[in-house]
Structure formats: C-alpha cells, structure tokens
Design a protein around this motif. Structure first.
Motif, short mmCIF file in Angstrom:
data_model
loop_
_atom_site.label_atom_id
_atom_site.label_comp_id
_atom_site.label_asym_id
_atom_site.label_seq_id
_atom_site.Cartn_x
_atom_site.Cartn_y
_atom_site.Cartn_z
N SER A 130 0.85 -1.17 0.00
CA SER A 130 0.00 0.00 0.00
C SER A 130 0.90 1.23 0.00
O SER A 130 1.68 1.44 0.92
CB SER A 130 -0.88 -0.05 1.25
OG SER A 130 -1.79 0.98 1.22
N THR A 131 0.79 2.06 -1.04
CA THR A 131 1.73 3.16 -1.18
C THR A 131 1.12 4.51 -0.82
O THR A 131 1.80 5.53 -0.86
CB THR A 131 2.24 3.24 -2.62
OG1 THR A 131 1.10 3.33 -3.47
CG2 THR A 131 3.06 2.03 -2.99
N GLY A 132 -0.14 4.54 -0.47
CA GLY A 132 -0.80 5.78 -0.11
C GLY A 132 -0.61 6.83 -1.19
O GLY A 132 -0.80 6.57 -2.37
N GLU A 133 -0.17 8.01 -0.75
CA GLU A 133 -0.01 9.12 -1.70
C GLU A 133 1.37 9.10 -2.36
O GLU A 133 1.64 9.87 -3.28
CB GLU A 133 -0.17 10.45 -0.96
CG GLU A 133 -1.54 10.64 -0.32
CD GLU A 133 -2.64 10.66 -1.36
OE1 GLU A 133 -2.53 11.44 -2.31
OE2 GLU A 133 -3.60 9.87 -1.22
N LYS A 134 2.25 8.24 -1.83
CA LYS A 134 3.66 8.28 -2.26
C LYS A 134 3.85 7.62 -3.63
O LYS A 134 4.35 6.52 -3.76
CB LYS A 134 4.48 7.54 -1.20
CG LYS A 134 5.94 7.92 -1.13
CD LYS A 134 6.66 7.07 -0.08
CE LYS A 134 6.98 5.67 -0.59
NZ LYS A 134 7.74 4.83 0.27
N VAL A 135 3.41 8.29 -4.69
CA VAL A 135 3.54 7.68 -6.02
C VAL A 135 4.70 8.33 -6.77
O VAL A 135 4.68 9.52 -7.06
CB VAL A 135 2.24 7.87 -6.84
CG1 VAL A 135 2.35 7.19 -8.19
CG2 VAL A 135 1.05 7.34 -6.05
N GLU A 137 7.37 9.32 -9.82
CA GLU A 137 7.09 9.69 -11.20
C GLU A 137 7.27 8.52 -12.17
O GLU A 137 6.49 8.32 -13.09
CB GLU A 137 8.02 10.81 -11.61
CG GLU A 137 7.28 12.00 -12.20
CD GLU A 137 8.19 13.17 -12.35
OE1 GLU A 137 9.05 13.10 -13.25
OE2 GLU A 137 8.07 14.11 -11.54
N TYR A 140 8.96 2.43 -8.61
CA TYR A 140 9.35 2.27 -7.21
C TYR A 140 10.71 1.61 -7.17
O TYR A 140 10.87 0.49 -7.66
CB TYR A 140 8.34 1.39 -6.48
CG TYR A 140 7.01 2.06 -6.32
CD1 TYR A 140 6.80 2.95 -5.28
CD2 TYR A 140 5.97 1.81 -7.20
CE1 TYR A 140 5.58 3.59 -5.13
CE2 TYR A 140 4.75 2.43 -7.05
CZ TYR A 140 4.56 3.32 -6.01
OH TYR A 140 3.36 3.94 -5.85
N THR A 194 3.59 1.98 2.89
CA THR A 194 3.55 3.11 3.83
C THR A 194 2.65 2.82 5.04
O THR A 194 2.37 3.71 5.83
CB THR A 194 3.00 4.37 3.12
OG1 THR A 194 1.73 4.03 2.54
CG2 THR A 194 3.95 4.86 2.04
N GLU A 195 2.19 1.58 5.17
CA GLU A 195 1.19 1.27 6.21
C GLU A 195 1.75 0.46 7.37
O GLU A 195 0.98 -0.10 8.14
CB GLU A 195 0.03 0.47 5.61
CG GLU A 195 -0.65 1.11 4.42
CD GLU A 195 -1.49 2.30 4.81
OE1 GLU A 195 -2.18 2.20 5.84
OE2 GLU A 195 -1.44 3.32 4.11
#
Ligand code: SF4
Ligand code: SF4
Ligand code: FES
Length: 329
Positions: A130-135, A137, A140, A194-195
């Motif tokens: 789960s990457t939340g808002e951390k996307v 460009e 990963y 991110t969780e």
C-alpha cells in the motif's frame, strides 16, 4: 516395486473411508505420479488437485503419511525410507503409503478441500503493498538490500501446507494462520509500503494476529519453500515489542508481567497476574470489572488463592531469566 496406497476418501460431511490401491511404481515416482496412475488406470472417481507438477503452483498439497506436503515434491523412495528406515524391504513386504486431505479445512471430495477460510484469512492481513499518496514519477526503486528483506516470504506459493498443519488454527478459528502472517511480514519489510504502523497495530490485536500462534513450529517444518512462517511471525513480534507506544497493549503486558512474576516468585502469582495484565496495574477500570465476576466465582468455590508461596529455586529461576535478558541487551 509394488506399493499399496491407502487413500482417505470422503464426500462432504460423510464419514471418511480408507480405500486401498496396489500399484507397480518406481522409487523415483512422485506421489502425484502415483495418484495420476490410480486415476487413469484404476479409479477415475478419485478427486485431487494438481496443475504444474513441478512445485510451483501450490495446488497439490495433501497429507502424506501424516505430513502436509506437495504430492509433486515427495517421491515413493523417500517416503518408504522415512516409513521403514530403509529402501531395501524384504520380498514379502509390500510398503504402504497413506494419503489424506489437508487438515483445518472441510473436505469437498476425497483430497480436495474447501480453502475459503485460508483465502479469507489471507485477505484479512491486506496482503498487498500500500503506497498511499507516495507515487513516484517513474517507478518504485529498491536496493538489493531492501529486496533481500522480502525474498524469503516472497517465495510462498500459497500451497496451504502450513495452514493445514497449524496447531493454533485447529483450536482458534480467528487465527489468520501462518501463511497470512508470513505475507504480513513481507508487507512490513517492504520499503515501498507506507502502512507498516497500522499493520503492526492490526497484527498485535487479540488472538487473530501474531499472539494467537502457539509456536508449535509445524509451519516451519512443513513449508516446501522454506518461507519459515514462524520466523516471520517472530519478526513481527519483535517489531511490535520495539514500539514503545504499544506498551499499553494487553498482549505485550501479558508477556512482560509473566516474565517479571516468574522472576519474582519462580512461578506465577495469579492474583497479581490478573490485576497487572487485565487491570493494567489498577489503571484499567473496565478491565478490572471484566475479571471481577471470575474472581468472585473462584472465591465462592474456594479456588481463589488467598496467599502466594514462592516456588523452591526461585533464585535459580531469577538468575536464568536475568542471564537471558542480559544476552538480549
Ligand atoms: S508455529 Fe504458530 S503459526 Fe506456525 S503452525 Fe505452529 S501455531 Fe501455527
Ligand atoms: S508459507 Fe510455505 S507452507 Fe505456507 S502457504 Fe506459503 S509456501 Fe505453503
Ligand atoms: S502440482 Fe503444482 S505444486 Fe504440485
């Protein structure tokens, strides 16, 4: 060589029955080869799962002579060696190999079980990054070191052998199982997720998460991919214990109070245990009220310990615990 296969057959909730099939096989034949031979040459009604025949898909798990294992990985020769201690049996001995469906799951037919609970428990640990808002460009990125942290659990093929052999799962339907917790650690250790914090909180709850495991070691023993689920569960526990904010959790208090009381008295003063763990050292009024009825019932039946006698050898026990604690520091 001739081998007798004793297969535990069952349809739904009917009583299981053992059916025997005698086959001419080679020592190098896998158990799956033998089941295919039975199905193709003797009894087309025999039901079992299979797919890759190569220890990849995880479909063919069953209990072979009591062990949860992949039928395409185990072979006749090694099975006979384990059962009889040798491959050179006397001419008049026909070896017998027993095959049964996986445990901890209801049978649909013969060696095919309903794996719904296995998948539902897997889903319960949110087994995806789960990457939340951390996307980023482009992509990963992971260093080889970061990747190495998730390699062992990444090898899981979802075969269900660990779940089938799990002692905790047998008595506690809430426990999510070794496969799910091995995957849970894979998510915690993944630098892209991110969780981690909320995951640890979740896996720390009640007896559905890591504290439901009885450390029987079966999952490590049977896993065909060396995922070592118990080791992954232990890593999650270490992360939880390292988190100071989690000290208020009952599970952690349980562990800490247990060690402290054994250190003080050689065994557990149950009165202090209840007050300190459930009552959080008299700070948790709801916890205290929840154990009051039990205390009163015990008192009424003369089972409430009014005093506490330290055990003989308390000093020795204390010395041992302190020596182990010093090793950890
Ligand atoms: S060690 Fe824990 S998770 Fe593994 S089989 Fe035993 S009880 Fe289940
Ligand atoms: S952890 Fe091992 S035994 Fe359990 S499902 Fe994954 S591969 Fe199978
Ligand atoms: S058939 Fe795929 S793992 Fe056995």
């Amino acid at each position: 060589m001739q081998v007798i296969f004793k297969i535990v057959r069952q349809t739904g909730s009917a009583l299981p029955q053992v059916q025997s099939y005698e086959l001419e096989v080679e020592a190098g034949n896998t158990i799956l080869d033998c089941l295919n031979k039975i199905k193709w040459e003797q009894d087309g009604t025999l039901a079992f799962r299979k797919n890759c025949r190569n220890t990849i898909c995880g479909s063919c798990t069953m209990r072979i002579d009591g062990r949860s294992a992949l039928a395409c990985k185990e072979n006749v020769g090694s099975e006979i060696k384990q059962l009889y201690g040798t491959n050179n049996l006397a001419n008049d001995v026909t070896p017998e190999i027993t095959v049964a469906p996986m445990g901890n799951m209801p049978v649909i037919k013969d060696l095919v079980v309903d794996m719904s609970s296995f998948w539902n428990h897997y889903e319960a640990v949110k087994p995806y990054v789960s990457t939340g808002e951390k996307v980023p460009e482009r992509e990963y990125l992971q260093t080889p070191q970061m990747r190495s942290l998730i390699e062992q659990n990444g090898n899981c093929i979802m075969c269900g052998a660990c779940y089938s052999a799990c002692n905790a799962r047998e008595v506690n339907p809430e426990f999510v199982g070794p496969h799910a917790l091995a995957k849970a650690y894979r998510m915690i250790a993944d630098n892209r997720d991110t969780e981690a914090e909320s995951r640890l909180e979740e896996y720390n709850k009640g007896i559905q998460g890591v504290w439901g495991c009885t450390r029987c070691f079966n999952c490590n023993t049977v896993c065909p991919m060396e995922v070592a689920p118990l080791d992954q569960i232990t890593k999650i526990k270490q992360e939880i214990l390292a988190d100071k904010d989690a000290e208020n959790s009952r599970q952690i208090r349980h562990r800490q109070v247990l060690v402290e009381l054994v250190k003080q008295g050689g065994w557990i003063d149950e009165r202090a245990f209840g007050l300190q763990v459930v009552g959080n050292y008299l700070r948790d009024v709801r916890g205290l009220l929840s154990i009051a009825p039990l205390g009163l019932r015990m008192l009424a039946r003369g089972k409430f310990p009014l005093s506490f006698e330290p055990s003989e050898g308390t000093e020795e026990v204390k010395g041992l615990i302190e020596a182990v604690q010093a090793l950890k520091d």
